[in-house]
Design a protein around this motif. Structure first.
Motif, PDB file in Angstrom:
ATOM      1  N   VAL A  21       0.803  -1.224   0.000  1.00 24.69           N
ATOM      2  CA  VAL A  21       0.000   0.000   0.000  1.00 24.69           C
ATOM      3  C   VAL A  21       0.834   1.272   0.000  1.00 24.69           C
ATOM      4  O   VAL A  21       0.341   2.327  -0.415  1.00 24.69           O
ATOM      5  CB  VAL A  21      -0.967   0.007   1.199  1.00 24.69           C
ATOM      6  N   ALA A  22       2.077   1.234   0.481  1.00 25.88           N
ATOM      7  CA  ALA A  22       2.902   2.444   0.523  1.00 25.88           C
ATOM      8  C   ALA A  22       3.660   2.678  -0.771  1.00 25.88           C
ATOM      9  O   ALA A  22       4.351   3.684  -0.910  1.00 25.88           O
ATOM     10  CB  ALA A  22       3.888   2.375   1.694  1.00 25.88           C
TER      11      ALA A  22
ATOM     12  N   TYR B 284       6.698  -5.507   3.934  1.00 27.19           N
ATOM     13  CA  TYR B 284       5.521  -5.465   4.795  1.00 27.19           C
ATOM     14  C   TYR B 284       5.538  -6.656   5.748  1.00 27.19           C
ATOM     15  O   TYR B 284       6.204  -7.671   5.500  1.00 27.19           O
ATOM     16  CB  TYR B 284       4.260  -5.459   3.935  1.00 27.19           C
ATOM     17  N   TYR B 285       4.793  -6.507   6.839  1.00 23.04           N
ATOM     18  CA  TYR B 285       4.892  -7.482   7.915  1.00 23.04           C
ATOM     19  C   TYR B 285       4.190  -8.805   7.616  1.00 23.04           C
ATOM     20  O   TYR B 285       4.579  -9.848   8.164  1.00 23.04           O
ATOM     21  CB  TYR B 285       4.329  -6.875   9.202  1.00 23.04           C
ATOM     22  N   ASN B 286       3.197  -8.808   6.754  1.00 20.94           N
ATOM     23  CA  ASN B 286       2.411 -10.020   6.540  1.00 20.94           C
ATOM     24  C   ASN B 286       3.264 -11.237   6.169  1.00 20.94           C
ATOM     25  O   ASN B 286       3.123 -12.304   6.782  1.00 20.94           O
ATOM     26  CB  ASN B 286       1.322  -9.766   5.495  1.00 20.94           C
TER      27      ASN B 286
ATOM     28  N   VAL C 267       7.355  -1.298   6.569  1.00 24.03           N
ATOM     29  CA  VAL C 267       6.700   0.001   6.449  1.00 24.03           C
ATOM     30  C   VAL C 267       5.339   0.059   7.139  1.00 24.03           C
ATOM     31  O   VAL C 267       4.865   1.154   7.468  1.00 24.03           O
ATOM     32  CB  VAL C 267       6.550   0.406   4.973  1.00 24.03           C
ATOM     33  N   ASP C 268       4.701  -1.078   7.371  1.00 23.72           N
ATOM     34  CA  ASP C 268       3.370  -1.059   7.964  1.00 23.72           C
ATOM     35  C   ASP C 268       3.370  -1.494   9.423  1.00 23.72           C
ATOM     36  O   ASP C 268       2.317  -1.818   9.980  1.00 23.72           O
ATOM     37  CB  ASP C 268       2.407  -1.942   7.162  1.00 23.72           C
TER      38      ASP C 268
END
Length: 279
Positions: free
Chosen positions: A62-63, A106-108, A133-134
């Motif tokens: 998303v970023a 991202y963390y997922n 980033v999230d």
């Protein structure tokens, strides 16, 4: 506790001694396929990369702007996984033991692998820093603190909207360097206002001794040179992922990314005199 590699700190100390900023190119791991992406990664240090950001492909970045999103999707379509991304780091370390490497994403995917397993494998592979980033500072106990315990630098993002009240929270548990997002929005956006970024960095430096890298919207050698006059590093990504996406075949993409990196590196190194005068 795993002992940290300290490659990032050593590299910024070397850059400071040389009186210049560093270049940090970003590529997405596995874009457009594993072999071509690995060839590009291995070529980046010789092309002038002082540090490297390697993107961890994710389905919903998303970023990121359209260029990096497309790079992630190309990589995932080609079969890239987080495990294969760590394999790329291992392959780099067989050829290069000194260039700092930062995984950005991202963390997922990390959560799906398991944070502890991921950190153990990242250290073993030769990862030096992480930009997730999230995952805001409020979740430090979940990931940032364990990462630091494993000796991996946790690199924070600061933006034009990070005010004086928020900045100490961003800086807490940060290490390696601070990544300043030079413009609001996603990666690959509008070119930053050089005067505005310089003023923001001067304000941030009153609160931290960490080196500061500047990214988002920097696409040309001329832009990189201007930012390198006062930043500690210049981060460039979207123009490189565009080069991969626009290439008619993987090898052409490799050559173009290497060529662009060389031009950016020359520009950043050419800013040394202006940067010395400015400081």
């Amino acid at each position: 506790m795993t002992q940290p590699h300290h490659r990032i700190a050593r590299r910024f100390a070397e850059l400071k001694a040389a009186g210049r900023a560093g270049l940090i190119p970003f590529i997405s791991a596995g874009d457009p396929g594993y072999e071509a992406s690995l060839e590009t990664l291995l070529a980046l240090p010789e092309a002038g990369a002082d540090l490297i950001e390697l993107g961890m492909p994710f389905t919903d970045p998303v970023a990121d702007g359209p260029s990096v999103q497309a790079a992630s999707l190309r990589a995932l379509k080609a079969g890239q996984t987080l495990a294969r991304t760590l394999d790329m780091v291992r392959a780099l370390r067989q050829h290069d033991a000194t260039t700092p490497l930062i995984l950005m994403g991202y963390y997922n995917p990390i959560h799906r692998m398991g944070s502890e397993r991921f950190l153990e494998e990242a250290v073993e592979a030769g990862v030096d820093g992480l930009i997730v980033v999230d995952l805001p500072p409020e979740h430090d106990e979940e990931f940032a603190v364990p990462a630091r315990t494993h000796g991996i630098d946790v690199i924070r993002l600061a933006t034009p909207t990070t005010d004086a009240r928020r900045l100490p929270r961003v800086l807490h548990n940060a290490s390696g360097f601070l990544y300043y997002v030079s413009s609001n929005g996603v990666t690959g956006g509008a070119a930053p206002s050089v005067a505005g970024v310089e003023a923001e960095l001067a304000a941030i430096r009153r609160h931290t001794a960490l080196p500061i890298g500047v990214g988002f919207g920097i696409r040309t050698p001329e832009q990189a040179e201007r930012i390198a006059r006062f930043a500690d590093a210049v981060v460039v990504g979207s123009v490189l992922t565009d080069a991969v996406g626009e290439a008619d075949r993987p090898q052409a993409g490799v050559r173009r990314v290497v060529e662009l990196t060389r031009g950016l590196a020359e520009a950043v190194r050419g800013a040394r005199k202006a940067r010395t005068v400015a400081t």
